[in-house]
Each structure stands twice: as structure tokens, then as C-alpha cells.
Design a protein around this motif. Structure first.
Motif, short mmCIF file in Angstrom:
data_model
loop_
_atom_site.label_atom_id
_atom_site.label_comp_id
_atom_site.label_asym_id
_atom_site.label_seq_id
_atom_site.Cartn_x
_atom_site.Cartn_y
_atom_site.Cartn_z
N ARG A 7 5.89 3.10 24.82
CA ARG A 7 4.79 2.54 25.62
C ARG A 7 3.43 2.94 25.05
N ALA A 44 2.87 0.94 21.95
CA ALA A 44 2.50 -0.42 22.33
C ALA A 44 1.04 -0.49 22.76
N ALA A 45 0.57 0.55 23.45
CA ALA A 45 -0.83 0.59 23.87
C ALA A 45 -1.75 0.70 22.67
N ASP A 62 -1.80 -2.73 20.93
CA ASP A 62 -2.55 -3.67 21.77
C ASP A 62 -4.06 -3.46 21.58
N THR A 63 -4.48 -2.19 21.51
CA THR A 63 -5.90 -1.90 21.29
C THR A 63 -6.34 -2.35 19.90
N LYS A 90 -5.21 -4.82 18.22
CA LYS A 90 -5.30 -6.28 18.21
C LYS A 90 -6.52 -6.79 18.96
N GLN A 91 -7.04 -5.98 19.88
CA GLN A 91 -8.26 -6.38 20.61
C GLN A 91 -9.51 -6.24 19.74
N GLN A 120 3.82 -5.71 19.39
CA GLN A 120 3.60 -4.37 19.95
C GLN A 120 4.83 -3.51 19.76
#
Length: 332
Positions: free
Chosen positions: A287, A290-291, A294-295, A297-298, A316
Motif C-alpha cells: 500500500r 502504491a502511494a 500514485d504520487t 504519477k501526479q 501502482q
């Protein structure tokens, strides 16, 4: 063996030792000197590195002075640690007399109860090893005045990892700030960084993270989650290999059967509990990774090295997650 950071003439009545441990003035320096020398070689030399240890020894042997506050403070920290580690190491031998007739008890009627002696030994060990972390932190914070520390194995190792010391590990997973536990876990942290973190993020990007200033905003976004990934995944790996949990005695499952230290018992984790615990830590680690992704990709413009490795549509996670408990259809 003669210690480099203590002198017999400074301990005719244990004057130097008493600054760091409340011992009796009748303590013979000759009885503890070999243990001090051994602990210098066994513990202090690997922490400081040969060059800084030699510099510190020369500073002490030549009289030392406050003209070099970095070495003066470092000497005090090292002596504190060494005295406790030496007494812990020689605790049982100091309580007996050895001769050609064998061993006899020195304590007589004044001997401690077993639980008292075990508690004292544990305290000496923990304070000694914990002080090694204080020494490392002091050297890192004052490295401009302790240039020789740059050649220390500990400094080099911490430069190759995002989890640099006991404190950073303990902030994520409580190990009671035990350096002993951290030293045992460092093997697993290194393996996770080399195999898992680099697999997800790529060598170039991860090498950049190791060398980066983590105070920058683009790194502050991801470093906390990435460190949690490393810690939780290293615990998962440790349990997998040793079937045990982190404690100061290693990775073990600990059950105390009384409030006396000497009566603790230890047993392997039952298989089902071990697998459940392993899976829990792996899920936590995934997790957090994945976080991180995700960051990334932002903010693609901030992390070009990552996207050169993973591409614009990096997933992710490559794992499908489903709780199969009480399910008739099993999804692997």
C-alpha cells in the motif's frame, strides 16, 4: 590487551570509570582492561572506522583537551558505551575467582538474586548498544569536524540506504530504540532496497533518491511512504526467513511467563499466525509503494528518471489483491 581509550594511571581508584558508571573504588583496572580493549576492537572500531578510531586514540593518549570539542565529546560518548559493554561482557567472570583449583564465587553472602543479575546485565547491554547509536548520530551531525568518519563502514552503509539508523526504523516500527534489533534488520532492509525498491522504481531513480536533499518538496512527498515500504517489507522478509518477529534478542516470538527476566520463555510462531503476520506486513508495504507510485504519477515533470524507467502508464502494483477468507472461489 591494552585499551586505547582508558589508562591505568587514570583509574588507580576507578576515577575515570566512575564518571560513567558508579563502581566501587576497590575495582581493579587490570580486571576490566582486557574487556575494554576487546570491546574497542569488537564494537567501537567498526562504528568509527579505523582512521577515526586511531585519531581518537591518539587524542586521548596525548592528553586531549577542549581545544578540539568534537573529539572531546566523542571520547566521552565512546567511554560511556565501552564501560557498559565491557562490564556486560565480563559480568560472569568478574563474579568468580579462577585458579589452578578451578573457579570460586567472589560474591559470597552478598550475591545478587538471579533476576537482579539478569536485569543488571540487560541494562548494561542495552545502554551500551544504544549509546553506539548516539555516537553514530553525533559523528553524522559533526562530520565537518570529524572528517575521518567518512571512511567508517557505518557511514558508508548509511549512505547506501534510506533507513540510516535505529531512530528512523523505530519511528515506523517500534523496536524500543534498540540498536541490536536494527543491526539484525539491516540485512533485510538492504535486500528489500536492492531487490524490491529498485524493481519498482529503477536503479537510476533510486540512486538519485539516496543522494538527494530530502528537504526538497518533491522528495518530501514520497520519502516517508517509501521508508514505510522498506521497513514493513523488511519485517515481512525477516519473518519469512526466520519464522520470527523482531526483538532485541533477534527475530523471535517472545512470551514471558513471569515478571522475572530470567524466567522468560521463547517459542516459534505457529505457522498460521506466522503466515497471517507476514501477509499483513506485505499488504502494508504494498500500500505504501502504491502511494509512492500514485504520487509520482501526479507530478511526472518532477521525476523524469522514474518515467524513463517505468513509462507513462506504470501500474501502482502488479499484484491482484482479494481477501479469500470464507470465499468458495479462490483467487490467487
Amino acid at each position: 590487551m591494552k585499551p586505547n581509550l582508558f589508562k591505568p594511571e587514570h583509574n588507580l581508584k576507578a576515577e575515570e570509570i566512575k564518571q560513567f558508571l558508579p563502581v566501587n573504588v576497590t575495582l581493579s583496572f587490570r580486571s576490566i582492561a582486557p574487556a575494554l580493549a576487546l570491546c574497542e576492537q569488537k564494537y567501537m572500531l567498526p562504528v568509527l572506522g579505523k582512521k577515526l578510531f586511531t585519531t581518537l586514540g591518539d587524542y586521548y593518549q596525548n592528553g586531549g583537551s577542549l581545544d578540539n570539542p568534537n573529539l572531546s565529546q566523542l571520547l566521552s560518548l565512546c567511554q560511556f558505551a565501552l564501560i557498559r559493554l565491557a562490564f556486560h561482557q565480563e559480568f560472569d567472570i568478574l563474579s568468580v575467582s579462577l585458579s589452578d583449583k578451578g573457579a570460586s564465587d567472589n560474591a559470597g553472602e552478598n550475591r545478587l538474586y538471579r533476576y537482579q543479575s539478569e536485569a543488571l546485565k540487560s541494562n548494561l547491554k542495552n545502554e551500551g548498544f544504544d549509546q553506539l547509536d548516539a555516537i553514530l548520530e553525533y559523528c553524522e551531525q559533526n562530520i565537518a569536524g570529524l572528517e575521518e568518519f567518512k571512511e567508517s563502514p557505518c557511514h558508508i552503509a548509511s549512505g547506501n540506504s534510506l533507513i540510516k539508523n535505529t531512530r528512523e526504523f523505530n519511528e515506523i516500527y517500534n523496536i524500543n530504540n534498540s540498536r541490536l534489533v536494527f543491526l539484525k534488520m539491516r540485512y533485510y532492509i538492504a535486500a528489500v532496497e536492492d531487490l524490491e525498491a529498485r524493481h519498482h522504481l529503477g536503479d537510476a531513480f533510486y540512486n538519485g533518491l539516496l543522494a538527494a536533499d530530502h528537504a526538497q518538496g518533491k522528495y518530501k512527498r514520497i520519502i516517508p511512504s517509501l521508508k514505510k515500504f522498506l521497513v514493513f517489507h523488511s519485517i515481512h522478509e525477516g519473518i519469512a526467513e526466520l519464522h520470527q518477529l523482531p526483538t532485541e534478542k533477534g527475530l523471535i516470538f517472545q512470551t514471558a511467563i513471569s515478571n522475572r527476566v530470567s524466567e522468560e520463555q521463547y517459542a516459534p510462531i505457529p505457522t498460521k499466525e506466522m503466515e497471517r503476520t507476514r501477509a499483513d506486513y506485505k499488504r502494508k508495504a504494498e500500500r505504501y509503494m502504491a502511494a509512492v507510485i500514485d504520487t509520482l504519477k501526479q507530478y511526472p515533470d518532477d521525476y523524469p528518471a522514474y518515467f524513463s524507467f517505468a513509462g507513462a502508464n506504470a501500474p501502482q502494483s502488479k499484484n491482484i489483491r482479494r481477501d479469500n477468507t470464507n470465499k468458495k472461489i479462490f483467487l490467487a
